[in-house]
Motif scaffolding. Sequence first.
Motif, PDB file in Angstrom:
ATOM      1  N   VAL A   1       0.819  -1.208   0.000  1.00  0.00           N
ATOM      2  CA  VAL A   1       0.000   0.000   0.000  1.00  0.00           C
ATOM      3  C   VAL A   1       0.854   1.261   0.000  1.00  0.00           C
ATOM      4  N   LEU A   2       1.848   1.332   0.870  1.00  0.00           N
ATOM      5  CA  LEU A   2       2.663   2.543   0.975  1.00  0.00           C
ATOM      6  C   LEU A   2       3.297   2.957  -0.347  1.00  0.00           C
ATOM      7  N   PRO A   3       4.076   2.092  -1.018  1.00  0.00           N
ATOM      8  CA  PRO A   3       4.709   2.541  -2.267  1.00  0.00           C
ATOM      9  C   PRO A   3       3.725   2.768  -3.409  1.00  0.00           C
ATOM     10  N   LEU A   4       2.574   2.090  -3.386  1.00  0.00           N
ATOM     11  CA  LEU A   4       1.590   2.300  -4.450  1.00  0.00           C
ATOM     12  C   LEU A   4       0.779   3.569  -4.218  1.00  0.00           C
ATOM     13  N   ALA A   5       0.418   3.832  -2.971  1.00  0.00           N
ATOM     14  CA  ALA A   5      -0.367   5.030  -2.661  1.00  0.00           C
ATOM     15  C   ALA A   5       0.490   6.286  -2.687  1.00  0.00           C
ATOM     16  N   GLU A   6       1.761   6.156  -2.336  1.00  0.00           N
ATOM     17  CA  GLU A   6       2.680   7.301  -2.302  1.00  0.00           C
ATOM     18  C   GLU A   6       3.785   7.084  -3.338  1.00  0.00           C
ATOM     19  N   ALA A   7       3.380   6.998  -4.598  1.00  0.00           N
ATOM     20  CA  ALA A   7       4.327   6.642  -5.658  1.00  0.00           C
ATOM     21  C   ALA A   7       5.438   7.680  -5.803  1.00  0.00           C
ATOM     22  N   GLU A   8       5.101   8.975  -5.680  1.00  0.00           N
ATOM     23  CA  GLU A   8       6.120  10.015  -5.832  1.00  0.00           C
ATOM     24  C   GLU A   8       7.138   9.951  -4.703  1.00  0.00           C
ATOM     25  N   LEU A   9       6.648   9.752  -3.478  1.00  0.00           N
ATOM     26  CA  LEU A   9       7.561   9.625  -2.345  1.00  0.00           C
ATOM     27  C   LEU A   9       8.438   8.382  -2.494  1.00  0.00           C
TER      28      LEU A   9
ATOM     29  N   VAL B   1      12.447   3.581  -4.423  1.00  0.00           N
ATOM     30  CA  VAL B   1      11.653   2.364  -4.249  1.00  0.00           C
ATOM     31  C   VAL B   1      10.778   2.159  -5.475  1.00  0.00           C
ATOM     32  N   GLU B   2      10.865   0.999  -6.074  1.00  0.00           N
ATOM     33  CA  GLU B   2      10.018   0.646  -7.207  1.00  0.00           C
ATOM     34  C   GLU B   2       8.748  -0.006  -6.669  1.00  0.00           C
ATOM     35  N   PRO B   3       7.569   0.610  -6.872  1.00  0.00           N
ATOM     36  CA  PRO B   3       6.334   0.006  -6.352  1.00  0.00           C
ATOM     37  C   PRO B   3       6.130  -1.395  -6.917  1.00  0.00           C
ATOM     38  N   PRO B   4       5.586  -2.287  -6.122  1.00  0.00           N
ATOM     39  CA  PRO B   4       5.374  -3.658  -6.591  1.00  0.00           C
ATOM     40  C   PRO B   4       4.361  -3.701  -7.724  1.00  0.00           C
ATOM     41  N   ARG B   5       4.533  -4.662  -8.606  1.00  0.00           N
ATOM     42  CA  ARG B   5       3.604  -4.845  -9.730  1.00  0.00           C
ATOM     43  C   ARG B   5       2.869  -6.182  -9.644  1.00  0.00           C
ATOM     44  N   SER B   6       3.477  -7.163  -8.972  1.00  0.00           N
ATOM     45  CA  SER B   6       2.837  -8.475  -8.878  1.00  0.00           C
ATOM     46  C   SER B   6       3.367  -9.193  -7.642  1.00  0.00           C
TER      47      SER B   6
ATOM     48  N   THR C   1       4.513  -8.077 -19.411  1.00  0.00           N
ATOM     49  CA  THR C   1       3.812  -6.979 -20.077  1.00  0.00           C
ATOM     50  C   THR C   1       2.937  -6.217 -19.097  1.00  0.00           C
ATOM     51  N   PHE C   2       2.267  -6.946 -18.234  1.00  0.00           N
ATOM     52  CA  PHE C   2       1.434  -6.322 -17.203  1.00  0.00           C
ATOM     53  C   PHE C   2       2.290  -5.432 -16.297  1.00  0.00           C
ATOM     54  N   ARG C   3       3.484  -5.886 -15.974  1.00  0.00           N
ATOM     55  CA  ARG C   3       4.357  -5.161 -15.058  1.00  0.00           C
ATOM     56  C   ARG C   3       4.946  -3.896 -15.665  1.00  0.00           C
ATOM     57  N   ASP C   4       4.870  -3.750 -16.969  1.00  0.00           N
ATOM     58  CA  ASP C   4       5.504  -2.602 -17.621  1.00  0.00           C
ATOM     59  C   ASP C   4       4.826  -1.282 -17.297  1.00  0.00           C
ATOM     60  N   ARG C   5       3.574  -1.320 -16.915  1.00  0.00           N
ATOM     61  CA  ARG C   5       2.825  -0.081 -16.679  1.00  0.00           C
ATOM     62  C   ARG C   5       2.590   0.146 -15.198  1.00  0.00           C
ATOM     63  N   PRO C   6       2.705   1.403 -14.749  1.00  0.00           N
ATOM     64  CA  PRO C   6       2.444   1.701 -13.331  1.00  0.00           C
ATOM     65  C   PRO C   6       0.944   1.696 -13.048  1.00  0.00           C
ATOM     66  N   GLY C   7       0.600   1.788 -11.770  1.00  0.00           N
ATOM     67  CA  GLY C   7      -0.804   1.895 -11.392  1.00  0.00           C
ATOM     68  C   GLY C   7      -1.558   0.588 -11.455  1.00  0.00           C
ATOM     69  N   ARG C   8      -0.865  -0.519 -11.310  1.00  0.00           N
ATOM     70  CA  ARG C   8      -1.543  -1.812 -11.382  1.00  0.00           C
ATOM     71  C   ARG C   8      -0.799  -2.814 -10.508  1.00  0.00           C
ATOM     72  N   LEU C   9      -1.545  -3.780 -10.020  1.00  0.00           N
ATOM     73  CA  LEU C   9      -0.963  -4.811  -9.160  1.00  0.00           C
ATOM     74  C   LEU C   9      -1.669  -6.126  -9.423  1.00  0.00           C
ATOM     75  N   LEU C  10      -0.893  -7.151  -9.728  1.00  0.00           N
ATOM     76  CA  LEU C  10      -1.415  -8.504  -9.902  1.00  0.00           C
ATOM     77  C   LEU C  10      -1.189  -9.265  -8.601  1.00  0.00           C
ATOM     78  N   ILE C  11      -2.268  -9.807  -8.046  1.00  0.00           N
ATOM     79  CA  ILE C  11      -2.183 -10.625  -6.841  1.00  0.00           C
ATOM     80  C   ILE C  11      -2.641 -12.034  -7.195  1.00  0.00           C
ATOM     81  N   CYS C  12      -1.727 -12.983  -7.084  1.00  0.00           N
ATOM     82  CA  CYS C  12      -2.074 -14.382  -7.295  1.00  0.00           C
ATOM     83  C   CYS C  12      -2.095 -15.090  -5.944  1.00  0.00           C
ATOM     84  N   ALA C  13      -3.077 -15.930  -5.730  1.00  0.00           N
ATOM     85  CA  ALA C  13      -3.195 -16.665  -4.470  1.00  0.00           C
ATOM     86  C   ALA C  13      -3.175 -18.161  -4.748  1.00  0.00           C
ATOM     87  N   THR C  14      -2.539 -18.894  -3.842  1.00  0.00           N
ATOM     88  CA  THR C  14      -2.478 -20.344  -4.004  1.00  0.00           C
ATOM     89  C   THR C  14      -2.492 -21.029  -2.641  1.00  0.00           C
ATOM     90  N   ASN C  15      -3.157 -22.167  -2.596  1.00  0.00           N
ATOM     91  CA  ASN C  15      -3.128 -23.018  -1.405  1.00  0.00           C
ATOM     92  C   ASN C  15      -1.971 -24.017  -1.467  1.00  0.00           C
TER      93      ASN C  15
END
Length: 427
Positions: free
Chosen positions: A178-186, A192-197, A290-304
């Motif tokens: 949340v922190l790096p994505l919400a405060e991208a400029e900071l 810090v590179e905001p997470p993409r996935s 390709t998804f990771r190339d653009r800012p403002g997005r986050l892929l969350i994968c979940a697995t058991n």
Amino acid sequence: MTTTRLRDYQPSDMDAVLRLWDEVRQEGMEPVYALAEVLASCEKDHAVIASRGDEVVGAAVARAAHDQGWIVFLAVTTSARGAGIAGDMLAALEQRMAPMGLTRLSILVPDEQQQVGALMRAGFHDRAHLSYFEREIPVKRRELSILRDLGGRILPRDLWESIAGMQAEKKLLERRLVLPLAEAELAEEFGVEPPRSIVLFGPPGTGKTTFAKAVASRLQWPFVEVFPSRIAHGPGGLAAGLRETFGAIAELDHVIVFIDEVEEIAAQRGGEPPSAMQGVTNELLKLIPTFRDRPGRLLICATNFIRSLDDAFLRHGRFDYVIPIGLPDAEARRAIWSRYIPEASRERVDVATLVERSDGFSPADIEFAARSAAQAALENSVYGGTSSTTVGPTLDDYLAAISRTRTTVSADVAREFHADIDMLARY
């Protein structure tokens, strides 16, 4: 407590709006808009009414001007304040007005306005200390049809706060995501590179989906869940469906994309002849960069079952973090139990006993046990033939429900999970 219900304004509500207007003025706060303007907007624009039974306890009225929506009246009766009604009404207004192409929702309030706290909690910001509040509407007009086709939505703003317990996991996600994505400029200033996935892994029922939705709620980004079983029915099959879905997602400015049980489409490749799913895994591995190339997005994968994922899937460069979501500790179990115990039962139920007896329970297990106890208590009250005046489930009801609940996570699975943390976690 009577449930608060939100609905659209009806002409018969005029007297109630007048009473709310008078109550605001009696508290020494002169409304910004004239009564005639408020009533006119009730009839012609957008108005949401909050009621408890037959009593109107709140009203929110707004009108649109070009790309901006203006709140012209917001009031909650004194007796109903503190229950989040103002924020709920504002959210309902936004849902009704967003399809008009509005980019922000604004409100002017008197300096004495008591709803300032509700506005802040609802995501509005004070501009230039002039008691001018506005909130960006997270989905632009051009994105609405895309989001609708994808089955995406904007989730309620309070999901993050509503997660009971699991403080260690919340703290980690707050800081890493949340922190790096919400405060991208900071974040950029600090290098810090905001997470993409990311990958969330852990036993079933531990709240991975809940956390993914909570992150979207916290950021107020659209939430799109990709269901492989649905997109597989297209003419090109699952691989083509993934390409088409991610192509549409690329048109959104901000988005959280969630794939649950990702092991179904990213399992270990190998074997002769190659299985049909290997092509799907290959396609997903190509789509992620390709998804990771653009800012403002986050892929969350979940697995058991993280061990079943293809080795290439978890390599550095595809996923920034691989985060474990495990069983709740004692503090988290206490918070989860407290969420489900009704107010009428709280003084009679020893939560510490429930926490001790539910060691090894997942959040889903605790919810099931709590609801099972409440149902049993209700049935016993109605059909049990006793003359007891006790209302709500007792400690015995909860303990009986715990004993009937089959835990989702076995001891062997729990041990494997901790081994997976040592081998595969990355956070």
